[in-house]
Motif scaffolding. Structure first.
Motif, PDB file in Angstrom:
ATOM      1  N   LEU A 208       0.674  -1.011   0.044  1.00 14.19           N
ATOM      2  CA  LEU A 208       0.078  -0.018   0.057  1.00 14.19           C
ATOM      3  C   LEU A 208       0.898   1.191  -0.072  1.00 14.19           C
ATOM      4  O   LEU A 208       0.171   2.329  -0.058  1.00 14.19           O
ATOM      5  N   GLY A 209       2.248   1.347  -0.005  1.00 14.95           N
ATOM      6  CA  GLY A 209       2.994   2.225  -0.056  1.00 14.95           C
ATOM      7  C   GLY A 209       3.450   2.782   1.452  1.00 14.95           C
ATOM      8  O   GLY A 209       3.783   3.928   1.429  1.00 14.95           O
ATOM      9  N   LEU A 210       3.155   2.120   2.418  1.00 17.89           N
ATOM     10  CA  LEU A 210       3.395   2.577   3.798  1.00 17.89           C
ATOM     11  C   LEU A 210       4.920   2.158   4.244  1.00 17.89           C
ATOM     12  O   LEU A 210       5.677   1.411   3.664  1.00 17.89           O
ATOM     13  N   SER A 211       5.380   2.774   5.150  1.00 12.26           N
ATOM     14  CA  SER A 211       6.681   2.353   5.915  1.00 12.26           C
ATOM     15  C   SER A 211       6.426   1.127   6.391  1.00 12.26           C
ATOM     16  O   SER A 211       5.320   0.484   6.625  1.00 12.26           O
ATOM     17  N   ALA A 212       7.550   0.236   6.514  1.00  6.82           N
ATOM     18  CA  ALA A 212       7.597  -1.105   7.088  1.00  6.82           C
ATOM     19  C   ALA A 212       6.873  -1.184   8.419  1.00  6.82           C
ATOM     20  O   ALA A 212       6.414  -1.988   8.892  1.00  6.82           O
ATOM     21  N   GLU A 213       7.180   0.046   9.247  1.00  3.89           N
ATOM     22  CA  GLU A 213       6.731  -0.034  10.646  1.00  3.89           C
ATOM     23  C   GLU A 213       5.755   1.097  10.704  1.00  3.89           C
ATOM     24  O   GLU A 213       6.011   2.180  10.165  1.00  3.89           O
ATOM     25  N   THR A 214       4.771   1.076  11.608  1.00  4.97           N
ATOM     26  CA  THR A 214       3.806   2.117  11.902  1.00  4.97           C
ATOM     27  C   THR A 214       4.727   3.236  12.440  1.00  4.97           C
ATOM     28  O   THR A 214       5.507   3.067  13.313  1.00  4.97           O
ATOM     29  N   LEU A 215       4.360   4.314  12.138  1.00  7.72           N
ATOM     30  CA  LEU A 215       4.891   5.728  12.654  1.00  7.72           C
ATOM     31  C   LEU A 215       3.957   6.200  14.119  1.00  7.72           C
ATOM     32  O   LEU A 215       4.465   7.361  14.537  1.00  7.72           O
ATOM     33  N   GLY A 216       2.900   5.459  14.305  1.00  8.17           N
ATOM     34  CA  GLY A 216       1.921   5.776  15.236  1.00  8.17           C
ATOM     35  C   GLY A 216       2.532   5.310  16.723  1.00  8.17           C
ATOM     36  O   GLY A 216       3.126   4.244  16.658  1.00  8.17           O
ATOM     37  N   VAL A 217       2.202   6.325  17.466  1.00 12.14           N
ATOM     38  CA  VAL A 217       2.882   6.024  19.025  1.00 12.14           C
ATOM     39  C   VAL A 217       1.550   6.201  19.929  1.00 12.14           C
ATOM     40  O   VAL A 217       1.336   7.406  20.338  1.00 12.14           O
ATOM     41  N   VAL A 218       0.881   4.905  20.222  1.00 11.95           N
ATOM     42  CA  VAL A 218      -0.588   5.178  20.876  1.00 11.95           C
ATOM     43  C   VAL A 218      -0.334   4.830  22.396  1.00 11.95           C
ATOM     44  O   VAL A 218       0.278   3.663  22.748  1.00 11.95           O
TER      45      VAL A 218
END
Length: 233
Positions: A208-218
Motif C-alpha cells: 500500500l506504500g506505507l513504511s515497514a513499521e507504523t509511525l504511530g505511538v499510541v
C-alpha cells in the motif's frame, strides 16, 4: 518474518497479496475510525458555543487516530473551541477526519476496486483533486490538514495498524467483542479459503506504500505489542 513478495496460498488473493479476509479487516477498520471520529464531531456540533468555550473537546486525548500524526502536525490540532493558542480550533482535526471519509468513499464508491484497497498514491491523488475542487464542502478542511503537514499516509497507517491491533489475533486489543465479530464474519468467509496473507500486515504495508513499521505511538499500546503473547500471559 513477512516477505515483500506475494505469498498467497489460497490462489484467490488480489494480485497475489491481498486476501478477502485481510481486505475485510481493513475495510472495517476504516469504517470504525471514521465513525468514531465523526461521532466526536457530532457531539461537539450539538453542544452550545457557550459550553464548548468553557469545556472544549481535546481530540488529541480522546481519538486514538490522532497519535498516528507526527508531533509537528499533532500539535497544530487545537481543542474544539478556538483559543488564543489555537485560533483555528479543530479545523486541522476535521481535515484529518475528512481524509478517512475520502478513503471510505474510495472503498464504497462506484469506481471502487472491489478486490483491492486504496494505496497511499491513490488517496493522495484524490485528496489533491478534492483540495482544488471549488465549492466542495470538504476542500477547505482537507486544505487546512495538508497545509499543516498532513499526508494521506498518516490516515492509512492508522487504518492498517488499528486493524492489526484491534481486529486481528496478533493485536493486544483483540478483545472478546472483536473475537465475536470475527466469529460472525467467519460465516461470510466460508467461501474464502484461509490464506497465509490473512494476517500478513507487513506485506500489506509495503504493497500500500506505507513504511515497514507504523509511525504511530499510541499511549495505551504496550511497548512490546508487536510480540506475540507468551504462555504466561
Amino acid at each position: 518474518m513477512s516477505q515483500t513478495e506475494a505469498t498467497c496460498t489460497c490462489g484467490k488473493c488480489f494480485e497475489g497479496w491481498l486476501s478477502s479476509r485481510m481486505r475485510e479487516r481493513l475495510e472495517y477498520s476504516t469504517e470504525l475510525r471514521y465513525e468514531l471520529s465523526k461521532s466526536l464531531l457530532r457531539t461537539q456540533d450539538g453542544v452550545p458555543d457557550d459550553i464548548t468555550s468553557v469545556l472544549p473537546i481535546d481530540y488529541a486525548h480522546i481519538d486514538t487516530s490522532v497519535h498516528y500524526l507526527p508531533a509537528a502536525v499533532r500539535t497544530k490540532i487545537g481543542p474544539s473551541a478556538p483559543s488564543e493558542d489555537s485560533p483555528a480550533g479543530d479545523t486541522v482535526y476535521r481535515g484529518y477526519v475528512a481524509v478517512f471519509k475520502v478513503i471510505k468513499d474510495l472503498i464504497d464508491g462506484e469506481d471502487a476496486d472491489r478486490d483491492g484497497f486504496p494505496s497511499v498514491s491513490t488517496i493522495s491523488d484524490r485528496l489533491s483533486k478534492l483540495r482544488d475542487a471549488s465549492g466542495d464542502s470538504s476542500a477547505r478542511l482537507i486544505a487546512a490538514y495538508m497545509d499543516n503537514g498532513g499526508l494521506a499516509e498518516y490516515a492509512l497507517d492508522c487504518i492498517v495498524d488499528r486493524a492489526r491491533e484491534e481486529l486481528s489475533p496478533l493485536g493486544r486489543h483483540y478483545d472478546a467483542e472483536n473475537q465475536y465479530i470475527d466469529a460472525v464474519l467467519e460465516s461470510e468467509w466460508e467461501n474464502h479459503a484461509a490464506c497465509a496473507n490473512d494476517l500478513d500486515f507487513p506485506l500489506v504495508r509495503v504493497k500500500l506504500g506505507l513504511s515497514a513499521e507504523t509511525l504511530g505511538v499510541v499511549p495505551d499500546d504496550e511497548a512490546d505489542s508487536r510480540d506475540p503473547p507468551s504462555d504466561d500471559e
